[in-house]
Enzyme design. Sequence first.
Site, mmCIF file in Angstrom:
data_model
loop_
_atom_site.group_PDB
_atom_site.id
_atom_site.type_symbol
_atom_site.label_atom_id
_atom_site.label_comp_id
_atom_site.label_asym_id
_atom_site.label_seq_id
_atom_site.Cartn_x
_atom_site.Cartn_y
_atom_site.Cartn_z
ATOM 1 N N PRO A 84 -4.291 -9.679 9.194
ATOM 2 C CG PRO A 84 -5.700 -7.986 8.416
ATOM 3 C CD PRO A 84 -4.426 -8.203 9.168
ATOM 4 C CG LEU A 93 -6.295 0.676 1.357
ATOM 5 C CD1 LEU A 93 -7.121 1.647 2.167
ATOM 6 C CD2 LEU A 93 -4.815 0.910 1.605
ATOM 7 C CB SER A 94 -6.796 -6.231 0.297
ATOM 8 O OG SER A 94 -7.039 -7.610 0.515
ATOM 9 C CD GLU A 95 -3.413 -4.673 5.312
ATOM 10 O OE1 GLU A 95 -3.046 -3.473 5.319
ATOM 11 O OE2 GLU A 95 -4.617 -5.026 5.333
ATOM 12 C CG HIS A 126 -0.843 2.865 13.359
ATOM 13 N ND1 HIS A 126 -2.183 2.726 13.576
ATOM 14 C CD2 HIS A 126 -0.716 3.386 12.112
ATOM 15 C CE1 HIS A 126 -2.854 3.148 12.514
ATOM 16 N NE2 HIS A 126 -1.988 3.553 11.609
ATOM 17 C CD GLN A 140 0.309 2.275 4.861
ATOM 18 O OE1 GLN A 140 -0.747 2.500 5.466
ATOM 19 N NE2 GLN A 140 0.493 2.589 3.595
ATOM 20 C CD GLU A 190 -2.420 -1.481 2.646
ATOM 21 O OE1 GLU A 190 -3.117 -2.510 2.781
ATOM 22 O OE2 GLU A 190 -2.161 -0.691 3.584
#
Length: 331
Positions: free
Chosen positions: A96, A65-67, A136, A89, A36
């Site tokens: 996930p 946006l899809s790990e 984070h 990120q 991403e």
Amino acid sequence: MSATAVATRELLLVEAVNDALHVELARDDSVLVLGEDVGRLGGVFRATAGLRDRFGPDRCIDTPLSEAGILGAAVGLCMAGWRPVVEMQYDAFSYPCLDQLITHVGRYRWRTGGKMGFPIVVRMPYGGGVRAPELHDDSPETYYVHTPGVKVAVPSTPADAKGLLAAAIRDPDPVVVLEPKLVYRTARGAVPQGEHLSQLGRARVARAGTDVTLVAWGAMVPVCERAAEALAGAVSAEVLDLRTLKPLDEESLLASVRRTGRCVVVQEAPRTCGFASEVAALLAEQAILDLHGPVLRVTGYDVPYPYWQLEDWYMPSVERVTDAVRRVLAF
């Protein structure tokens, strides 16, 4: 290494990551980067800056946006002969994709009887101390260490940030590289220019000592170095930077503890079942007769990573490390 002096540059840790990616993409046309915002933006920390401009959008790929989708795409790319370098990120954004990592990435060499290597690199900023919001700041290394078939590297210096990432990209097996975001822009050091490799599975004595061994990795290495400096004159503390959690350099770990007779292990992750526990168990099994006291752990707490107003209370500090050293010396 030859006797010829190696040219170096002073780089921040995140700049060294970027340098490694530029060198490895130029060296091997099968290496590509995806994640991403890695392309046009150059990554949220600018670790991938300049890659898209230099190597094009087919080798530095901005993804949705899809790990789970990112790592799933990397699995297919790897099976087609590519060497994908995946960026998660942030640390907790990787959860996930644990299904892909555990079910596929870690098992394909075993599943194919060794016929298929699986050279995927999953790199991610990890850890706290930067006043970031929830999800984070985690320190998830134990999840990946516990996954068979996956290697785990955690640099603490700019030179190792470049060298370990390059070694991971060239390795035939999947490697998770955890980059300590706390020292992305505070750790500066000499980094060899051009191709540079740090051997996976080899620890580094960051500071020599005789009274106690402080074992750490990633962002906790500079904490231990500051603790050793604070103790200097009264206590001679050795700081051992593991650099690679799997494979673990057991030989260097045991040698250091046999020299000093005491050990404190420092990790940012929560206490229960953290990698510090594995280090302590190994020392109990193989160095019990060399120890003059218990192996102590300085860790995060068994709670979700707190909001930034409380993170200084959560993270291991110089004071917590020096207190543990004094306790083990007084045993």
